[in-house]
Design a protein around this motif. Structure first.
Motif, PDB file in Angstrom:
ATOM      1  N   PRO A 125       7.874   4.293   2.396  1.00  0.00           N
ATOM      2  CA  PRO A 125       7.531   3.996   3.728  1.00  0.00           C
ATOM      3  C   PRO A 125       7.987   5.068   4.945  1.00  0.00           C
ATOM      4  O   PRO A 125       7.463   5.259   5.813  1.00  0.00           O
ATOM      5  CB  PRO A 125       8.166   2.736   4.298  1.00  0.00           C
ATOM      6  CG  PRO A 125       9.441   2.781   3.198  1.00  0.00           C
ATOM      7  CD  PRO A 125       8.896   3.513   1.971  1.00  0.00           C
ATOM      8  N   ASP A 145       1.285  -2.785   7.044  1.00  0.00           N
ATOM      9  CA  ASP A 145       0.680  -3.541   5.837  1.00  0.00           C
ATOM     10  C   ASP A 145      -0.568  -4.270   6.195  1.00  0.00           C
ATOM     11  O   ASP A 145      -1.694  -4.250   5.796  1.00  0.00           O
ATOM     12  CB  ASP A 145       1.605  -3.997   4.798  1.00  0.00           C
ATOM     13  CG  ASP A 145       2.593  -2.976   4.046  1.00  0.00           C
ATOM     14  OD1 ASP A 145       1.940  -1.956   4.124  1.00  0.00           O
ATOM     15  OD2 ASP A 145       3.556  -3.468   3.272  1.00  0.00           O
ATOM     16  N   LEU A 192       6.756  -2.368   8.850  1.00  0.00           N
ATOM     17  CA  LEU A 192       6.267  -2.106   7.805  1.00  0.00           C
ATOM     18  C   LEU A 192       5.287  -3.198   7.287  1.00  0.00           C
ATOM     19  O   LEU A 192       4.134  -3.146   6.969  1.00  0.00           O
ATOM     20  CB  LEU A 192       6.909  -1.514   6.503  1.00  0.00           C
ATOM     21  CG  LEU A 192       7.769  -0.104   6.843  1.00  0.00           C
ATOM     22  CD1 LEU A 192       9.128   0.016   5.744  1.00  0.00           C
ATOM     23  CD2 LEU A 192       6.818   0.722   6.859  1.00  0.00           C
ATOM     24  N   ASP A 193       5.662  -4.475   7.644  1.00  0.00           N
ATOM     25  CA  ASP A 193       4.815  -5.665   7.032  1.00  0.00           C
ATOM     26  C   ASP A 193       3.801  -5.709   8.169  1.00  0.00           C
ATOM     27  O   ASP A 193       2.546  -6.056   7.564  1.00  0.00           O
ATOM     28  CB  ASP A 193       5.906  -7.087   7.207  1.00  0.00           C
ATOM     29  CG  ASP A 193       6.887  -6.921   6.423  1.00  0.00           C
ATOM     30  OD1 ASP A 193       6.677  -6.493   5.083  1.00  0.00           O
ATOM     31  OD2 ASP A 193       7.681  -7.780   6.655  1.00  0.00           O
ATOM     32  N   ARG A 201       5.091   7.626   5.751  1.00  0.00           N
ATOM     33  CA  ARG A 201       4.457   6.970   6.921  1.00  0.00           C
ATOM     34  C   ARG A 201       4.889   7.190   8.304  1.00  0.00           C
ATOM     35  O   ARG A 201       4.413   7.654   9.320  1.00  0.00           O
ATOM     36  CB  ARG A 201       3.824   5.734   6.668  1.00  0.00           C
ATOM     37  CG  ARG A 201       2.792   5.108   7.315  1.00  0.00           C
ATOM     38  CD  ARG A 201       2.096   3.891   6.953  1.00  0.00           C
ATOM     39  NE  ARG A 201       3.076   3.214   6.289  1.00  0.00           N
ATOM     40  CZ  ARG A 201       2.868   1.684   6.116  1.00  0.00           C
ATOM     41  NH1 ARG A 201       1.689   1.336   6.207  1.00  0.00           N
ATOM     42  NH2 ARG A 201       3.745   1.210   5.421  1.00  0.00           N
ATOM     43  N   GLU A 204      -3.541  -2.314   7.716  1.00  0.00           N
ATOM     44  CA  GLU A 204      -4.311  -1.560   6.711  1.00  0.00           C
ATOM     45  C   GLU A 204      -5.031  -2.570   5.796  1.00  0.00           C
ATOM     46  O   GLU A 204      -6.274  -2.179   5.670  1.00  0.00           O
ATOM     47  CB  GLU A 204      -3.280  -0.803   5.963  1.00  0.00           C
ATOM     48  CG  GLU A 204      -2.858   0.369   6.759  1.00  0.00           C
ATOM     49  CD  GLU A 204      -1.565   1.132   6.024  1.00  0.00           C
ATOM     50  OE1 GLU A 204      -1.015   0.588   5.085  1.00  0.00           O
ATOM     51  OE2 GLU A 204      -1.335   2.341   6.722  1.00  0.00           O
ATOM     52  N   ARG A 205      -4.403  -3.784   5.592  1.00  0.00           N
ATOM     53  CA  ARG A 205      -5.139  -4.666   4.567  1.00  0.00           C
ATOM     54  C   ARG A 205      -6.334  -5.324   5.124  1.00  0.00           C
ATOM     55  O   ARG A 205      -7.566  -5.753   4.545  1.00  0.00           O
ATOM     56  CB  ARG A 205      -4.325  -5.572   3.944  1.00  0.00           C
ATOM     57  CG  ARG A 205      -3.496  -4.994   2.679  1.00  0.00           C
ATOM     58  CD  ARG A 205      -2.957  -6.321   2.022  1.00  0.00           C
ATOM     59  NE  ARG A 205      -2.279  -7.250   2.561  1.00  0.00           N
ATOM     60  CZ  ARG A 205      -1.280  -7.490   3.170  1.00  0.00           C
ATOM     61  NH1 ARG A 205      -0.275  -6.544   2.968  1.00  0.00           N
ATOM     62  NH2 ARG A 205      -0.808  -8.391   3.747  1.00  0.00           N
ATOM     63  N   MET A 233       0.867  -1.042  -0.035  1.00  0.00           N
ATOM     64  CA  MET A 233      -0.114   0.073   0.114  1.00  0.00           C
ATOM     65  C   MET A 233       0.869   1.289   0.092  1.00  0.00           C
ATOM     66  O   MET A 233       0.856   2.005  -0.941  1.00  0.00           O
ATOM     67  CB  MET A 233      -0.878   0.055   1.207  1.00  0.00           C
ATOM     68  CG  MET A 233      -2.248   0.390   1.018  1.00  0.00           C
ATOM     69  SD  MET A 233      -3.213   0.114   2.531  1.00  0.00           S
ATOM     70  CE  MET A 233      -4.586  -0.555   1.812  1.00  0.00           C
ATOM     71  N   PHE A 234       1.585   1.521   1.041  1.00  0.00           N
ATOM     72  CA  PHE A 234       2.705   2.601   1.164  1.00  0.00           C
ATOM     73  C   PHE A 234       4.037   2.263   0.855  1.00  0.00           C
ATOM     74  O   PHE A 234       4.876   3.020   1.372  1.00  0.00           O
ATOM     75  CB  PHE A 234       2.266   3.227   2.574  1.00  0.00           C
ATOM     76  CG  PHE A 234       1.063   3.792   2.623  1.00  0.00           C
ATOM     77  CD1 PHE A 234       0.968   4.844   2.218  1.00  0.00           C
ATOM     78  CD2 PHE A 234      -0.015   3.295   3.389  1.00  0.00           C
ATOM     79  CE1 PHE A 234      -0.430   5.735   2.349  1.00  0.00           C
ATOM     80  CE2 PHE A 234      -1.072   3.901   3.634  1.00  0.00           C
ATOM     81  CZ  PHE A 234      -1.329   5.160   3.049  1.00  0.00           C
ATOM     82  N   ARG A 235       4.283   1.100   0.553  1.00  0.00           N
ATOM     83  CA  ARG A 235       5.694   0.608   0.421  1.00  0.00           C
ATOM     84  C   ARG A 235       6.399   1.729  -0.771  1.00  0.00           C
ATOM     85  O   ARG A 235       7.671   1.625  -0.280  1.00  0.00           O
ATOM     86  CB  ARG A 235       5.596  -0.728  -0.189  1.00  0.00           C
ATOM     87  CG  ARG A 235       5.263  -1.876   0.672  1.00  0.00           C
ATOM     88  CD  ARG A 235       6.145  -1.918   1.623  1.00  0.00           C
ATOM     89  NE  ARG A 235       6.119  -3.349   2.199  1.00  0.00           N
ATOM     90  CZ  ARG A 235       6.909  -3.714   3.161  1.00  0.00           C
ATOM     91  NH1 ARG A 235       7.701  -2.945   3.817  1.00  0.00           N
ATOM     92  NH2 ARG A 235       6.770  -4.759   3.966  1.00  0.00           N
TER      93      ARG A 235
END
Length: 181
Positions: free
Chosen positions: A6, A171, A167-168, A9, A174-175, A1-3
């Motif tokens: 990063p 993600d 970050l994982d 964010r 968010e998902r 998504m925001f990868r």
């Protein structure tokens, strides 16, 4: 998504700045200052928890201690406990407390090895002491503690592993765990 960016964010997250000297807390009949509480934590409570709460056989922290100090035999480990302890020991390690030097690394490594779900991403909610998953469900509250622990561990021990897991985790939140409204 925001990868793709990063750091954008991570930059927008407010910095946590603890109060330097909060109002005195009353324990019993005498007031206790924030400095006295921190000293008690650093010199008495955390060394006690480190001595009795860490599982030398399997790694990680026991969920609770009995009143006479040996760990309670719960038969499971909770992600929230492990990540909360990662946060606490990373904070105390950042203060340069010698006895706490190795605990954040061991806690981080244990968390990744035993709680990270390599197949589906995210973190297992509970495992056996040996690291076998018991509850594979993903819980936003527990994942928030994972983010807290990872962030403070990264401040203490900069490496690519902690921010990558953070970050994982973001993600996955968010998902799969975000409110769809």
């Amino acid at each position: 998504m925001f990868r793709s960016d990063p750091t954008r964010r991570l930059r927008r997250m407010p910095a946590f700045v603890p109060a330097r000297e909060p109002h005195p807390v009353i324990l019993g009949a005498r007031p206790i200052t924030g400095a006295a509480l921190r000293r008690h934590l650093r010199e008495e409570l955390l060394p006690l928890w480190d001595r009795y709460g860490w599982d030398g056989e399997h790694g990680g922290f026991h969920s609770r201690l009995r009143h006479d100090l040996p760990p309670a035999a719960d038969g499971f480990r909770r992600l929230v406990v492990q990540m909360r302890q990662l946060y606490v020991y990373a904070c105390i390690g950042a203060e340069g407390v010698g006895w706490a030097r190795d605990r954040p690394d061991a806690t981080f490594e244990h968390g990744i090895a035993r709680f990270w779900d390599a197949k589906h991403g995210g973190w297992y909610l509970t495992t056996t002491p040996a690291g076998d998953p018991l509850d594979r469900s993903k819980d936003a509250y527990a994942h928030a503690f994972a983010l807290l622990g990872l962030a403070y561990y990264h401040r203490l021990s900069p490496s690519a592993a902690a921010p990558e897991r953070a970050l994982d985790t973001l993600d996955l939140l968010e998902r799969h765990l975000a409110d769809p409204r």
